[in-house]
Design an enzyme around this catalytic site. Sequence first.
Site, PDB file in Angstrom:
ATOM      1  N   HIS A   1       0.809  -1.216   0.000  1.00  0.00           N
ATOM      2  CA  HIS A   1       0.000   0.000   0.000  1.00  0.00           C
ATOM      3  C   HIS A   1       0.845   1.270   0.000  1.00  0.00           C
ATOM      4  CE1 HIS A   1       0.495  -0.104   4.524  1.00  0.00           C
ATOM      5  NE2 HIS A   1       0.526   1.202   4.340  1.00  0.00           N
TER       6      HIS A   1
ATOM      7  N   ASP B   1      -0.207  -7.522   1.258  1.00  0.00           N
ATOM      8  CA  ASP B   1       0.343  -6.184   1.476  1.00  0.00           C
ATOM      9  C   ASP B   1       1.867  -6.189   1.488  1.00  0.00           C
ATOM     10  OD1 ASP B   1       0.124  -3.439   1.788  1.00  0.00           O
ATOM     11  OD2 ASP B   1       0.119  -3.542   3.983  1.00  0.00           O
TER      12      ASP B   1
ATOM     13  N   SER C   1       4.521   2.816   7.976  1.00  0.00           N
ATOM     14  CA  SER C   1       4.091   1.719   7.101  1.00  0.00           C
ATOM     15  C   SER C   1       5.255   1.150   6.309  1.00  0.00           C
ATOM     16  CB  SER C   1       3.025   2.219   6.128  1.00  0.00           C
ATOM     17  OG  SER C   1       1.750   2.131   6.684  1.00  0.00           O
TER      18      SER C   1
END
Length: 658
Positions: free
Chosen positions: A256, A298, A379
């Site tokens: 992402h 992911d 992230s």
Amino acid sequence: MRKLTLGIGLALAASPSLALAQIESPGSPAALLADLRTDAVPIEFVQPPDVGFLKAEDATRTEPGPLRYGALLPVDINPAENGVWDQLSDGSMVWRFKVYSPGAKSIGLEFSDYWIPEGAEIFLYDDTLEQVHGAYTSINNQPHDQIQFAPFPGDSVIFEYVQPADVDARPRLELGTVIYDYMDLFALEAELILENEGQGIGAGACDVNVNCPEGDPFPLQKRSVVRTLSGGGLCSAVLVNNTAGDQTRYVLSAWHCGQSSNTVFRFNYQTANCTGGSAPTGQQVSGATQLVSNQASDGRIMRINNNIPASYNPFYAGWSRSTTNPSFAMSMHHPGGGPKQIAIDGNGATKANVNIGGIGVVPSWRVVFSPGTTEGGSSGSPLFDQNDRVRGTLSGGPAGTCQAEGFYARLYDFWNNVNIAQYLDPLGSGATAIDGFDPNNPGGGGGTFPDITSISPTFITAVNPTSPVSVTLTGTGFEDITSVEVNGVPLSAFPPEFSVPNDTTLVVTLQPPYNAGTINIKAIEGTQSDNIDLSVTFNTTPTIDLVSSDPNFLLSAFPLEIYMGGFPGDSHFLLLSTSLIPSTVPGIFSAGIGNNLTNLFGLGVFTVNPATGYAKVEGPFTGIPTGTKLYFQSGVLSAVLPSLPLTMSNIESGTVLF
């Protein structure tokens, strides 16, 4: 299943050092050296975006992805149609243009087609030449022929390309996008640094610097975690090892995060001590190849295009695709895009399937950190287990300040969903876990790399009658060498032009010609290499070399090649015969061939080139019966002290095969 927000690279950071996303080389722009006026540079006006609309859109945005800091404005600027060309007194050509977009806090330039030849340089600067970025050289060329220059402060920037007179190749420079910064990246990064001085970025006391005592047990892992900048968004990532231990520059992050081929990787962005201090911002490399990504798990793997400078001191983290819950969990990350932080869950991690907005259900490791937390910008950061191996990368966690809970996409699911074994297990070993690789301690990390300590002989002459010449390199780490280059040109593996008798010896065969100066020999193992220079000197006595001379054969299908060496300007009177009976002209020359002048032919007069150290004759020869032996010798007239009789060279012979 819980629905959570993305722990994505949303916060913003930049500084003037962002220009170092490309590797800089020494140099000064032509505008300074040749006093070229900046007010004479044509302006390429770029219509500013509707900033109010963009900020309102940002405030209501719900789709996942890095927070937008700049608008991407399409342009079409190239050397044929835009800017101005100037020719300098030394023959160099200079192309310049100025991008101006009112109100921008910084300007980013993204080239849709980019390649410059060796010797050319690029600079970015302002109207007053007080701020200059560059030189950017051919070392920044990318395999995908694109590049993004990191933001230049202000609403205008001058782009300068310099091509020296002796460089013939033409560049490819097509500016396709101007990135209009409406959020002021430079001010934001300065603010992040100041906040970190107070021990915390946004989350205040919840953050823990990696150089606090909590991070002391993990010095190697600190060197593997990087910050990424791509398309206006910031994330974290980790440099990972593979089963070959060959230092291929693989980077693991989150799907992402959406990193592009123009991603900028910042190394060692961490404060000097626990309570703050300076944080290096200049250790950056730009450009990556996107290898594989998978939304369901992911996960994303990239390969950094350019070599990572040794001064960055990288570490290639180990990994594990075990399905067993880690008994200890630790993450290093860049919250808010700021300096590196650490978060620890001493109880380890458990499995959870989590519905993360914008991604879907992600099989995850659930952790509850104490101390530490994660934020936007964290992230893609790695989760290390009790064996210091990466188990996954951060997908998200609950929104809010000082949230200890985090969810890391599991590496083993990424491995099972797509073929990442081709990268992380190139040996096909089937390993479920490997340790990290430390280039500073290769013996302890699984692999070695070439280290050349000496070469023998230390020099050769420009013309050598025993060509091809073999040289021996000594050192360590030669057994796994994959290729050898001479002056940047790969040698042939078959027929072999290099051999590795053992781990400490490398034998390289050098084909003529040997130009006076230096020959650079590079030994390569995967992404690692070492090189050494071999000196090439002028011949102190007249010397000729017949290529493919005895015991090899001359083939009429290939040109006859003869090299003639000596001092610069010496004149070689080249002779040919089929007889080894001498020929003498008193006071003129005394040759070792020619049968008393009855079997002697003159092939011409050739002058030693000072730039190469030799003269060369090349041409076809036909009609000579198979088995005929030809003899060559030259008489040389010195350019420094011309006198008779001529000084005679060695004799070279070759037998005609067919």
